[in-house]
Design an enzyme around this catalytic site. Structure first.
Site, PDB file in Angstrom:
ATOM      1  N   ASP A 290      19.893  12.578 -71.498  1.00 36.70           N
ATOM      2  CA  ASP A 290      18.528  11.861 -71.957  1.00 36.70           C
ATOM      3  C   ASP A 290      18.289  10.882 -73.440  1.00 36.70           C
ATOM      4  O   ASP A 290      18.959  11.503 -74.405  1.00 36.70           O
ATOM      5  CB  ASP A 290      17.174  12.463 -71.834  1.00 36.70           C
ATOM      6  CG  ASP A 290      15.754  11.247 -71.305  1.00 36.70           C
ATOM      7  OD1 ASP A 290      15.678  10.568 -71.676  1.00 36.70           O
ATOM      8  OD2 ASP A 290      14.678  11.771 -70.846  1.00 36.70           O
TER       9      ASP A 290
HETATM   10  C1  NOJ Z   1      13.532   9.073 -72.250  1.00 41.23           C
HETATM   11  C2  NOJ Z   1      12.494   9.318 -70.653  1.00 41.23           C
HETATM   12  O1  NOJ Z   1      12.772  10.459 -70.592  1.00 41.23           O
HETATM   13  C3  NOJ Z   1      13.300   9.002 -70.338  1.00 41.23           C
HETATM   14  O2  NOJ Z   1      13.030   9.171 -68.740  1.00 41.23           O
HETATM   15  C4  NOJ Z   1      13.657   7.601 -70.163  1.00 41.23           C
HETATM   16  O3  NOJ Z   1      14.345   6.883 -69.649  1.00 41.23           O
HETATM   17  C5  NOJ Z   1      14.322   7.089 -71.522  1.00 41.23           C
HETATM   18  N1  NOJ Z   1      13.808   7.524 -72.459  1.00 41.23           N
HETATM   19  C6  NOJ Z   1      14.443   5.970 -71.871  1.00 41.23           C
HETATM   20  O4  NOJ Z   1      13.971   5.188 -72.171  1.00 41.23           O
END
Ligand code: NOJ
Length: 758
Positions: A290
């Site tokens: 993430d």
């Molecule tokens: C953080 C988020 O937790 C995740 O769900 C998301 O896909 C990513 N950022 C990319 O934007």
């Protein structure tokens, strides 16, 4: 013999062949060669720097020339394997052209984005989609999202989000399928199949990403990014199954989550990322971190610095790093120092290349889906159907709903969400254009405006607004109408990532608005649009009917108009338990019994006599101020039909592993309206090597019935589905006594018993 050779083709063998023949070098360009051979052919020609570049994912915010120039040059030197958030189709093709035509080996980028519940045509938030209990519809929605997104060059979405969430304070509960293991698993499969389509190499197929791996939904106290404490058995029985189902459905990628579980940040957790995902489930795609979660292991206090974080994340099993750049900055050094092995690097690069080959990116790197596909009429109609099926009717006293457009002459439409084109789309909408939104005001005026005179007085401008003068205007208008429709809830910004709440009552002056409207004495229909369960007990009491539509997306207004005026009946069921009060959280139906389950006759706060003796209230498991049960149980939802269940039966009394339990019940619509019911099958395993939940969903079916019509709902339940991780941490079915229920929600009572024998 040839086949065997291909199967056992190793990196060492491929390296040995490098330089022997130009033909071998070109295998990766040959679409008729096997994916494995193409991967090895390409890998064997890559420099260390090119390999490390494939592990690097960057976000390309902004479409200005400076950003474009920077990312173009980074791609040109092979420093980037994937970009997210490329601003538009033109930039997508242009930067892809650099990767394919200007780099030495021409490895395409995999362009990605958060396409969470639709791309342009916005579907209900995932929690709302789960309320449909309609996997075919959810799959179709994901397919539409993939088609629209691919028209802008996106071939990878960070969805489905399949975190089990039992805490509505957590704003991200909006993004998943709720609290139940089986429902979330079925929704995971539906979404993966929808995004990835029947043929991965089709230009409209986009890779799915099962996230957040794993346990993120259990963030302590519902505060986002907080630590979790999930023991291995609960991890295996509750949090991992939706991810395993996604793997079985062929999900190409996984995303490691932000949380530290029992002290181990997910992006550094080798046990789940490698031992379980690859070792136990045989996953062949790649894992992306993430956003910056590899680098954030320094903040967690799990890694000393960014170099340590890179080694820890990579060795745990994170193949590609999103945004924090610890890999690109440190990997060479780590290889030189022997802290990361070359063979591990090759494996990770191969995992990424494999997905790129499977998606056909080498053959079709550029956009071929037509631009005009966005907001296609059939997409809008599918979104409307999803919004219809996602609405849950929680109360309907004396058939307040449906309103009759032939009898009601004037209706007051009020509330801050009644005409809120941005907010009804919900969280995680980067691309949906609010000018396409059909609000409730639009929907009612368009579909029923010729019959019913609509007085629109918002009462409050937005959900946190507390303007008493505006409330007074709406209340004044209520006196002159035949019925009131009040649309309240949450603005989109109040749920989603980093949007946790400690109080789940309606925000701003909304509670006062409903209270004042109720006092007018006209039929009051309350519609709630929200990203989570709210504690709406007071509004339920004050309203004659209450529809919970979560955030219903682009076509929500038409869907709600048709539901309110009875063109269709509500059929949604709650994918998550609704608490009476925040203090009950976490509250979920598939809890264990405890040694002292509540009996239902407990003395509540208001009835406790003065000077009551210490044990005089009984010693059972309940809250003195909230009783034992929730406001509404999991699976609950009314309709305009009146469904009755009878004649439950199983085909046998005793089963063995390998058998299929055939269970059935008669479902009758005793009401006056045609409607669809979601029949649900639950089981209880009475005695286990470890304690078992009091009920577990194991099947559901949507059944349409005309008034007076009956049908037999039949479920086929393989005995294997009763397996769980017991005392020895092995998954198996334990023999013993079971109860099986079929009914309309998790509180259903109609049951039958059976046994499992060895
Ligand atoms: C953080 C988020 O937790 C995740 O769900 C998301 O896909 C990513 N950022 C990319 O934007």
């Amino acid at each position: 013999m040839k086949k065997i050779l291909i199967k056992h083709f190793t990196i060492a063998a491929s390296v040995a062949l490098v330089g022997c023949t130009g033909a071998y070098n070109d295998i990766y360009k040959d679409s008729s060669a096997s994916v494995d051979n193409r991967v090895q052919s390409l890998l064997s020609q890559m420099t260390l720097e090119e390999k490390i570049g494939q592990l690097n994912q960057r976000s390309m915010w902004g479409s200005d020339d400076e950003a474009m120039a920077y990312f173009t040059s980074e791609v040109a030197v092979g420093n980037i394997g994937s970009l997210l958030n490329v601003p538009d189709a033109e930039s997508a093709d242009s930067i892809q052209r650099v990767a394919v035509e200007k780099t030495r080996l021409g490895i395409p980028l995999i362009l990605s984005r958060d396409v969470i519940h639709g791309y342009k045509t916005i579907f209900p938030i995932p929690l709302g989609q789960a309320a449909t209990f309609d996997t075919a519809l959810v799959k179709a929605g994901a397919r539409i999202a993939a088609i629209e997104a691919s028209s802008d060059g996106i071939r990878w979405t960070f969805s489905p989000m399949i975190d089990i969430a039992r805490d509505p304070r957590w704003g991200r509960i909006a993004e998943g399928s709720g609290e139940d293991v089986f429902l979330a698993s079925m929704m995971a499969r539906a979404q993966v199949e929808g995004y990835q389509g029947d043929d991965l190499s089709s230009p409209t197929s986009i890779a799915a990403c099962a996230k957040h791996f794993v346990g993120y939904g259990a963030s302590e106290s519902g505060r986002d990014y907080n630590s979790t404490y999930i023991p291995e058995r609960q991890l295996r029985n509750v949090y991992l199954p939706p991810f395993e189902e996604a793997c079985k459905a062929g999900c190409l990628t996984y995303m490691s989550s932000f949380n530290d579980n029992d002290g181990i940040p997910a992006s550094g957790n080798k046990f789940v990322l490698t031992d379980v995902l690859r070792g136990e489930w045989g996953f062949k795609g790649f894992v992306v971190s993430d956003w910056a979660s590899v680098g954030e292991m320094v903040n967690h206090g799990f890694c000393a610095d960014m170099c340590d974080a890179a080694a820890t994340g990579f060795n745990a099993g994170v193949d590609m790093e999103m945004e924090s750049q610890t890999y690109i900055n440190n990997m060479k050094q780590l290889i030189n120092d022997g802290k990361v092995s070359m063979s591990q690097l090759d494996k990770s690069v191969a995992n990424i290349l494999r997905v790129k080959f499977m998606l056909g990116l080498f053959e079709n790197p550029y956009i071929s889906t037509p631009q005009e596909i966005k907001y296609a009429e059939e997409h809008l109609q599918a979104a409307k159907q999803a919004a219809i099926e996602s609405a849950v009717l929680l109360k309907n006293d004396n058939y307040t709903l449906p309103l009759s457009a032939d009898k009601i002459r004037r209706v007051l439409l009020t509330g801050p969400l009644a005409d809120a084109p941005h907010d009804q789309l919900g969280t995680w909408v980067f691309d949906g254009d609010k000018t396409h939104t059909v609000t409730v005001l639009d929907g009612i005026c368009k579909l029923y405006g010729d019959k019913v005179s609509v007085v629109y007085e918002p009462g409050l401008a937005f959900s946190r607004d507390d303007n008493k003068a505006s409330i007074a205007k709406a209340v004044a208008a209520a006196h002159g109408v035949d019925a009131i429709i009040a649309v309240v809830g949450e603005e989109a910004i109040l749920s989603g990532e980093a949007h946790s709440l400690a109080d789940l009552n309606l925000v701003g002056g909304q509670s006062s608005l409903i209270e004042a409207l109720a006092k007018v004495g006209k039929p009051l229909v309350t519609v709630v649009m929200a990203g989570r369960p709210l504690t709406i007990g007071k509004q339920v009491d004050e309203s004659n009917a209450l529809l919970y539509s979560f955030h219903p997306g682009t076509m929500g207004g038409e869907a709600l108009a048709e539901l309110i005026f009875g063109k269709v009946s509500p059929s949604g069921k709650l994918p998550v338990t609704f608490p009476k009060a925040v203090g009950q959280i976490p509250i979920y139906y598939n809890k264990n019994n405890t040694g002292r389950p509540a009996l239902g006759n407990e003395t509540l706060l208001k009835d406790i006599p003065l000077d009551a003796g210490q044990t005089s209230l009984g010693c059972t498991s309940f809250w003195m101020d909230a009783g034992f049960g929730p406001l509404f149980p999991f699976g609950y939802g009314l309709s305009y039909g009146d469904f009755k269940y009878s004649d439950i039966a199983t085909d046998k009394d005793t089963y063995k592993v390998g058998d299929v339990i055939v269970a059935s019940a008669t479902l009758t619509n005793e009401g006056k309206y045609p409607a669809t019911e979601v029949a649900q099958l639950y089981i209880r395993d009475h005695v286990g090597s470890v304690t078992r939940p009091v009920k577990e969903l194991k099947g559901f079916k949507r059944q349409y019935l005309e008034p007076g019509e009956s049908a037999q709902v039949v479920f086929e339940l393989p005995v294997e589905q009763l397996a769980f991780y017991g005392i020895d941490m092995k998954k198996k079915v334990e023999p013993g006594d079971f109860t099986l229920w079929i009914g309309g929600n998790s509180d259903c009572q109609l049951s039958v018993s059976f046994k499992i024998e060895n």
